[in-house]
Enzyme design. Structure first.
Site, PDB file in Angstrom:
ATOM      1  N   SER A 121      -4.561  -5.542   3.906  1.00  0.00           N
ATOM      2  CA  SER A 121      -3.215  -4.829   3.882  1.00  0.00           C
ATOM      3  C   SER A 121      -3.755  -3.454   3.704  1.00  0.00           C
ATOM      4  CB  SER A 121      -2.426  -5.319   2.432  1.00  0.00           C
ATOM      5  OG  SER A 121      -3.257  -5.054   1.403  1.00  0.00           O
ATOM      6  N   LYS A 143       3.680  -4.599  -5.426  1.00  0.00           N
ATOM      7  CA  LYS A 143       3.140  -3.080  -4.659  1.00  0.00           C
ATOM      8  C   LYS A 143       4.423  -2.152  -5.019  1.00  0.00           C
ATOM      9  CE  LYS A 143       0.109  -5.456  -1.484  1.00  0.00           C
ATOM     10  NZ  LYS A 143      -0.088  -5.758  -0.070  1.00  0.00           N
TER      11      LYS A 143
END
Length: 811
Positions: free
Chosen positions: A707, A750
């Site tokens: 990511s 996140k």
């Protein structure tokens, strides 16, 4: 004692050596000793003056010494070795104090060994070794003290005590001959008595050597008395234990005979205890609603039990098996509470959020209400620790009105724990599934299989995951076979709910049988609501504190969450709240004044300094530093990617404890930048002249995953162009060599990390748009989301046209 009586084994022409008298000891002490003596090292014994002992001589040097001395004056020096394992002892391997000895006799034993009978004369001190071959010789000096033994009454009492305790040991020990007591009584010399007893003490050689080296005779006698007293106490204790064991054995034999007589009398009177047991089993069996197959098994096993002798070991095994058969809930069900409004109310009261799971349970109830005999679904809750997976199972059981069973599968390595053992094994038991059903007396409970991801795979004890395949398969578990039960049992009406922290360790076939429901970590707002609704009332009640005695406001809860916990769930939050309540409970119990309203300032006093410092976004004055977003088992984190350039040959260096996938992302980002340098106005020759160093801070923490791909690419572009990164921006996404931005997971966590770091713009893959739509608008208020498909879009959104202050000159 056996050493003194060794003379009995010597042939008739051997001279007899009597016990030393006081006069003999005095004459022996007045004898001088040579200035030099041949030294005989002893491995496992210590020789005392006056004492006669046999020694087996095995070493070549020792055999030569004995034979040479025996043909001469028969006088040798005997010294104990410090370490009996040393084969060739040197001066440092010998004790400094030994005993002058006279060789009385040498015997050649039938097994080929040489045995010497020696008698100790007086002690000497080993001054220096003068010869090592063919055997050791040493310069020696007298070690005996010049003063004579005291004639006081205390000394006489001490010697008498030594003799009395030694005689008691002889009388109480079954292995020491009684003649030894006669020998002790006839010893007149105090010195020889102490030496004789010292030689025969049950202590190790180091303690005997310590006694030999003592110059004060009275102190030595006291030390010998201490050893004797300890030995006598141990002997008495041993005799007591043996006597008690004998009494217990006699009692067991008596009880056995009485029981046998009692059984005979009961049989004569028309029946016994085993008849009562059989009748009880029949009565219970008549009430069971089991199938014809089970009824036939019970009938055959009962007939077998009747033919058995109740005293036989197999009788209890057979009885236990039949007792299990009648105790299991065959076709016995608890009625389900199909009131959907009630179920919804219970779920809402017990848990905040978790809308997907609540909706799934209500769907199950709705279908069950319409179709009475449907097979129960098999659910699997997956999420980080502390998010409420296990407690949610309890709430579901409560809303349905079903019995609740909890089994922790963490660390289960043996398939027999689930399937049971065969009856032929000693101590065989049914598996935990059957045992739990017997306990709750219901065939349709809610079964919580906790930590299913921590079940061991295939090993020497079988494969527990393979056993779970049958248990959790709706098509197979209607005929579940337990090795102990040996009869099929229907598990299809059980509502199985498994919990796991990760799907990666669950067998794919097992994963396929379950309906996966993911529980992500809680946002700050959700944790505050959970604390208000559930954690605070629970902890106040647990600590005996009333609601009006203590107040927590929202700011306090947010401070605890942000500064004293770092988790996806609320388990650690509950512990911190409990700690604060305990602090105030002390004031309440002591009736002291305190502030009912907890403030953020109070937390520093109660909980200490801040445990966690949330990462903040960084200044954009430095090129090559970009903020990324990462997922961890305890929630989301912001991640800084730093790129540094230095003159060189175009080498790439990666630091920060990165995993293989993350390293590959860095390589892809650099290669894509090289291939498209012209679009970004970067001279392609620069890649051959500058080394690239990519670092991710917090090097002690392992990091991996794809990511950070777009973050690394943006940082590389910023470093080579020296362009500023936009302020308060973060990003996450995987990249490909074609420049495609792929979606990643953990979006909710996140976003939470980004909000806490005061970041207001987040760049994501366009395919992650669906994850944002699942989050309530209140939780993402104030955050702008930019969705991209290509890497070049990321650069246009993340980098400014202007350069940083004091840019590097990259040519």
């Amino acid at each position: 004692m056996s050493e003194i009586l060794f003379s009995d084994m010597i042939d008739g022409d051997t001279e007899f050596f009597p016990l030393l008298t006081a006069e003999d000891e005095e004459i022996m002490n007045e004898e001088g000793i040579p200035d030099e003596l041949p030294i005989l090292p002893l491995r496992n014994t210590v020789l005392f003056p006056g004492v006669v002992i046999p020694i087996t001589v095995g070493r070549d040097k020792s055999i030569k010494l004995i034979r040479d001395s025996y043909t001469g004056d028969k006088i040798i020096g005997v010294v104990a070795q410090k370490d009996p394992e040393i084969e060739e002892p040197a001066e440092d391997d010998l004790h400094k104090v030994g005993t002058v000895a006279r060789i009385i006799k040498i015997l050649q034993m039938p097994d080929g060994n040489t045995t010497a009978i020696i008698q100790g004369k007086k002690r000497f001190q080993l001054d220096a070794v003068t010869q090592l071959d063919p055997y050791i010789k040493a310069a020696v000096s007298n070690y005996e003290p010049k003063q004579k033994n005291p004639k006081t009454k205390d000394f006489e009492a001490l010697i008498d005590s030594v003799k009395d305790v030694a005689i008691q040991i002889v009388n109480k020990s079954p292995i020491i001959p009684s003649e030894s007591a006669f020998a002790l009584n006839n010893i007149e010399s105090p010195g020889f008595l102490v030496n004789f007893v010292s030689s025969n003490l049950s202590v190790d050689n180091s303690q005997k050597q310590e006694l030999l080296e003592m110059t004060n005779f009275e102190v030595r006698a006291q030390k010998v008395l201490e050893h004797l007293t300890h030995e006598l106490q141990m002997l008495e204790l041993k005799n007591q234990i043996q006597k008690k064991v004998k009494v217990d054995m006699d009692k067991q034999q008596r009880d056995y005979l009485l029981n046998q007589q009692l059984k005979t009398i009961q049989e004569e009177l028309g029946g016994g205890a085993h008849d009562t047991e059989i009748n009880e089993l029949k009565e219970k069996a008549d009430k069971k609603q089991w199938s014809d197959e089970v009824a036939e098994v019970f009938k055959n096993e009962m007939a077998r039990l009747k033919r058995m002798n109740p005293a036989a070991a197999e009788y209890s095994i057979q009885l236990n098996y039949l007792d299990l058969l009648v105790a299991l809930p065959w076709n016995e069900y608890t009625p389900d509470n199909l009131d959907l409004k009630h179920a919804k109310k219970v779920l809402e009261e017990d848990h905040y959020g978790l809308e997907d799971i609540k909706e799934r349970i209500l769907e199950f109830l709705a279908v069950l209400k319409l179709k009475k005999d449907m097979k129960a679904p098999i659910l699997c809750f997956v999420g980080p620790p502390g998010v409420g997976k296990t407690s949610l199972g309890k709430s579901i059981a409560k809303s349905l009105g079903r019995k609740y069973i909890h089994i922790s599968l963490g660390g289960v390595r043996d398939e027999a724990e689930l399937r049971g053992h065969r009856k032929t094994y000693i101590g065989a038991m049914p598996g935990r599934i059957i045992q739990s059903l017997k306990k709750v007396k219901s065939s349709n409970p809610l079964f919580m299989l906790d930590e299913i991801d921590k079940v061991s795979g295939n090993n020497y004890s079988g494969n527990p995951q393979a056993a779970l395949l049958e248990i959790l398969d709706p098509e197979q578990n209607s005929t579940f076979y337990d090795n102990y039960l040996e009869v099929n049992f229907d598990l299809s009406h059980i509502l199985f709910i498994a919990t796991a922290n990760s799907l990666s360790t669950i067998h794919p076939a097992l994963r396929d049988r379950m309906e996966i429901i993911e529980l992500s970590g809680y946002l700050m707002e959700e944790k505050v609501e959970i604390a208000k609704r559930h954690l605070l009332p629970k902890q106040l009640e647990a600590h005996g504190v009333k609601k009006n005695q203590l107040k927590f406001n929202k700011a306090v809860l947010e401070t605890i969450i942000e500064d004293y916990t770092r988790e996806a769930g609320v388990r650690w939050l509950e512990k911190q709240i409990a700690k604060v309540i305990r602090n105030r409970a002390k004031f309440i119990a002591m009736e002291e004044s305190y502030n009912k309203n907890i403030t953020p300032e109070d937390l520093r006093t109660i909980l200490g300094v801040k445990r966690f410092q949330r990462d903040r976004d960084i200044s954009n004055d430095v090129a090559g530093v970009v903020t990324g977003l990462a997922w961890t088992p305890v929630g989301g984190e912001i991640l800084f990617i730093e790129v540094s350039l230095s003159p060189g040959k175009g080498n790439l260096k990666l630091t920060g404890n990165l995993g293989d996938v993350m390293k590959e992302s860095a390589v892809i980002a650099l290669e894509y930048l090289k291939a498209h340098a012209g679009i970004l106005s970067i001279n392609s020759d620069l890649f051959e002249k500058w080394n690239v160093h990519i670092h991710v801070p917090e090097g002690a923490t392992p990091k991996d995953g794809p990511s950070a791909g777009i973050t690394m690419f943006t940082a590389l572009v910023s470093a080579f162009t020296q362009r500023k990164v936009k302020a308060k921006i973060a990003m996450t996404g995987e990249i490909t060599l074609r420049g495609k931005v792929l979606p990643v997971g953990g979006i909710k966590e996140k976003i939470l990390a980004a909000k806490q770091a005061k970041i207001n713009t987040i760049i994501l893959s366009a395919e992650n748009r669906k994850d944002i739509e699942d989050i309530k608008e209140d939780y993402i208020k104030g955050v702008q989301f930019i969705y991209v498909d290509r890497l070049m879009e990321v650069v246009s959104h993340a980098l400014l046209k202007e350069k940083v202050k004091n840019p590097m000159s990259i040519k």
